[in-house]
Motif scaffolding. Structure first.
Motif, PDB file in Angstrom:
ATOM      1  N   ALA A  16       0.835  -1.208   0.000  1.00 58.32           N
ATOM      2  CA  ALA A  16       0.000   0.000   0.000  1.00 58.32           C
ATOM      3  C   ALA A  16       0.867   1.254   0.000  1.00 58.32           C
ATOM      4  N   ARG A  17       2.032   1.202   0.640  1.00 57.85           N
ATOM      5  CA  ARG A  17       2.928   2.371   0.630  1.00 57.85           C
ATOM      6  C   ARG A  17       3.320   2.740  -0.784  1.00 57.85           C
ATOM      7  N   THR A  18       3.662   1.742  -1.590  1.00 57.98           N
ATOM      8  CA  THR A  18       4.037   2.004  -2.982  1.00 57.98           C
ATOM      9  C   THR A  18       2.829   2.500  -3.764  1.00 57.98           C
ATOM     10  N   TRP A  19       1.669   1.910  -3.538  1.00 60.75           N
ATOM     11  CA  TRP A  19       0.443   2.347  -4.205  1.00 60.75           C
ATOM     12  C   TRP A  19       0.156   3.813  -3.890  1.00 60.75           C
ATOM     13  N   TRP A  20       0.242   4.199  -2.607  1.00 59.16           N
ATOM     14  CA  TRP A  20       0.009   5.586  -2.224  1.00 59.16           C
ATOM     15  C   TRP A  20       1.056   6.517  -2.823  1.00 59.16           C
ATOM     16  N   ALA A  21       2.307   6.056  -2.899  1.00 60.20           N
ATOM     17  CA  ALA A  21       3.363   6.892  -3.489  1.00 60.20           C
ATOM     18  C   ALA A  21       3.093   7.128  -4.980  1.00 60.20           C
ATOM     19  N   VAL A  22       2.711   6.089  -5.704  1.00 59.16           N
ATOM     20  CA  VAL A  22       2.403   6.240  -7.132  1.00 59.16           C
ATOM     21  C   VAL A  22       1.211   7.178  -7.299  1.00 59.16           C
ATOM     22  N   GLN A  23       0.204   7.050  -6.459  1.00 58.72           N
ATOM     23  CA  GLN A  23      -0.931   7.969  -6.510  1.00 58.72           C
ATOM     24  C   GLN A  23      -0.466   9.407  -6.292  1.00 58.72           C
ATOM     25  N   ALA A  24       0.422   9.609  -5.338  1.00 64.27           N
ATOM     26  CA  ALA A  24       0.914  10.958  -5.044  1.00 64.27           C
ATOM     27  C   ALA A  24       1.649  11.545  -6.243  1.00 64.27           C
ATOM     28  N   TRP A  25       2.506  10.743  -6.876  1.00 66.13           N
ATOM     29  CA  TRP A  25       3.275  11.240  -8.022  1.00 66.13           C
ATOM     30  C   TRP A  25       2.382  11.522  -9.219  1.00 66.13           C
ATOM     31  N   THR A  26       1.343  10.740  -9.413  1.00 71.00           N
ATOM     32  CA  THR A  26       0.502  10.941 -10.600  1.00 71.00           C
ATOM     33  C   THR A  26      -0.576  11.998 -10.404  1.00 71.00           C
ATOM     34  N   THR A  27      -1.016  12.237  -9.179  1.00 69.45           N
ATOM     35  CA  THR A  27      -2.123  13.168  -8.983  1.00 69.45           C
ATOM     36  C   THR A  27      -1.713  14.537  -8.464  1.00 69.45           C
ATOM     37  N   LEU A  28      -0.658  14.630  -7.673  1.00 70.45           N
ATOM     38  CA  LEU A  28      -0.315  15.914  -7.074  1.00 70.45           C
ATOM     39  C   LEU A  28       1.143  16.293  -7.295  1.00 70.45           C
ATOM     40  N   SER A  29       2.043  15.463  -6.835  1.00 67.72           N
ATOM     41  CA  SER A  29       3.454  15.826  -6.866  1.00 67.72           C
ATOM     42  C   SER A  29       4.002  15.951  -8.278  1.00 67.72           C
ATOM     43  N   GLY A  30       3.698  14.988  -9.129  1.00 68.36           N
ATOM     44  CA  GLY A  30       4.181  15.050 -10.515  1.00 68.36           C
ATOM     45  C   GLY A  30       3.689  16.292 -11.246  1.00 68.36           C
ATOM     46  N   PRO A  31       2.374  16.549 -11.258  1.00 71.89           N
ATOM     47  CA  PRO A  31       1.884  17.762 -11.908  1.00 71.89           C
ATOM     48  C   PRO A  31       2.448  19.051 -11.300  1.00 71.89           C
ATOM     49  N   ALA A  32       2.625  19.091  -9.987  1.00 72.30           N
ATOM     50  CA  ALA A  32       3.188  20.285  -9.352  1.00 72.30           C
ATOM     51  C   ALA A  32       4.624  20.512  -9.807  1.00 72.30           C
ATOM     52  N   LEU A  33       5.406  19.444  -9.897  1.00 66.20           N
ATOM     53  CA  LEU A  33       6.799  19.589 -10.348  1.00 66.20           C
ATOM     54  C   LEU A  33       6.869  19.963 -11.823  1.00 66.20           C
ATOM     55  N   LEU A  34       5.981  19.424 -12.643  1.00 69.27           N
ATOM     56  CA  LEU A  34       5.932  19.816 -14.056  1.00 69.27           C
ATOM     57  C   LEU A  34       5.535  21.282 -14.209  1.00 69.27           C
ATOM     58  N   THR A  35       4.602  21.728 -13.403  1.00 68.59           N
ATOM     59  CA  THR A  35       4.193  23.136 -13.424  1.00 68.59           C
ATOM     60  C   THR A  35       5.358  24.032 -13.014  1.00 68.59           C
ATOM     61  N   ALA A  36       6.077  23.631 -11.980  1.00 69.65           N
ATOM     62  CA  ALA A  36       7.237  24.407 -11.534  1.00 69.65           C
ATOM     63  C   ALA A  36       8.289  24.495 -12.635  1.00 69.65           C
ATOM     64  N   ALA A  37       8.571  23.367 -13.274  1.00 66.18           N
ATOM     65  CA  ALA A  37       9.565  23.360 -14.361  1.00 66.18           C
ATOM     66  C   ALA A  37       9.110  24.247 -15.514  1.00 66.18           C
ATOM     67  N   ALA A  38       7.844  24.160 -15.881  1.00 66.32           N
ATOM     68  CA  ALA A  38       7.339  24.982 -16.984  1.00 66.32           C
ATOM     69  C   ALA A  38       7.422  26.471 -16.647  1.00 66.32           C
ATOM     70  N   LEU A  39       7.061  26.832 -15.423  1.00 68.57           N
ATOM     71  CA  LEU A  39       7.149  28.233 -15.012  1.00 68.57           C
ATOM     72  C   LEU A  39       8.582  28.753 -15.087  1.00 68.57           C
ATOM     73  N   LEU A  40       9.506  27.953 -14.606  1.00 66.74           N
ATOM     74  CA  LEU A  40      10.910  28.390 -14.609  1.00 66.74           C
ATOM     75  C   LEU A  40      11.486  28.469 -16.019  1.00 66.74           C
ATOM     76  N   VAL A  41      11.150  27.508 -16.879  1.00 65.01           N
ATOM     77  CA  VAL A  41      11.641  27.539 -18.261  1.00 65.01           C
ATOM     78  C   VAL A  41      11.058  28.729 -19.012  1.00 65.01           C
TER      79      VAL A  41
END
Length: 168
Positions: A16-41
């Motif tokens: 379940a820890r891995t499942w929750w981590a994958v959920q975090a990366w796909t729903t919140l953390s991943g999009p937030a980091l992509l947004t940050a990268a796009a803003l900076l570029v």
């Protein structure tokens, strides 16, 4: 001194820890980091003068919370989430930031369902949903193995049939 409610006995499946981590990366953390990268570029390309104040702002508002969420939340949730089936009730603890514990008398159980989303299937996990007439909503036991979910759902269903309900 009022009695203290002990934690439920059974933990979630370690996967379940891995499942929750994958959920975090796909729903919140991943999009937030992509947004940050796009803003900076985009800032570097079109507004280079904004980088001295925008980079720290993006770091504090997007990058650090996204990393913290993805790295801390799964372990924190694993410590909190637990379940137990007793002779007269289902007991579940959940949440990670806002934690709650629910005890549902088996005499109040209306339906028991097992859900498996695509990510849960990938990790061999399932969610057991116990529905009652309560306005507090369903009791969800998420992150247990498929085999445990099947057995738990059957045991809750069988036990609920043996417990007489209210005649009101």
């Amino acid at each position: 001194m009022p009695p203290v409610l002990r934690p439920p006995r059974h933990r979630m499946d370690p996967r379940a820890r891995t499942w929750w981590a994958v959920q975090a990366w796909t729903t919140l953390s991943g999009p937030a980091l992509l947004t940050a990268a796009a803003l900076l570029v985009l800032s570097a390309l079109f507004f280079p003068g904004a980088l001295p104040w925008l980079a720290p702002l993006v770091l504090v508002v997007l990058v650090l919370p996204a990393l913290l969420y993805a790295l801390v939340m799964p372990a924190w949730r694993y410590r909190v989430h637990a379940w137990e089936l007793g002779g007269f009730a289902v007991y579940a603890a959940g949440g990670w930031f806002w934690q709650k514990r629910r005890i549902v008398p088996l005499s109040r159980v209306q339906t028991v369902d097992t859900h498996r989303g695509p990510l849960q299937q990938r990790f061999g996990l399932a969610t057991v949903v116990v529905t009652t007439a309560s306005t507090a909503g369903d009791v969800k036991i998420a992150g247990i193995s498929e085999a445990d979910a099947r057995i738990l759902a059957e045991r809750i269903g069988e036990a609920a049939q043996l417990i007489p309900g209210d005649a009101t």
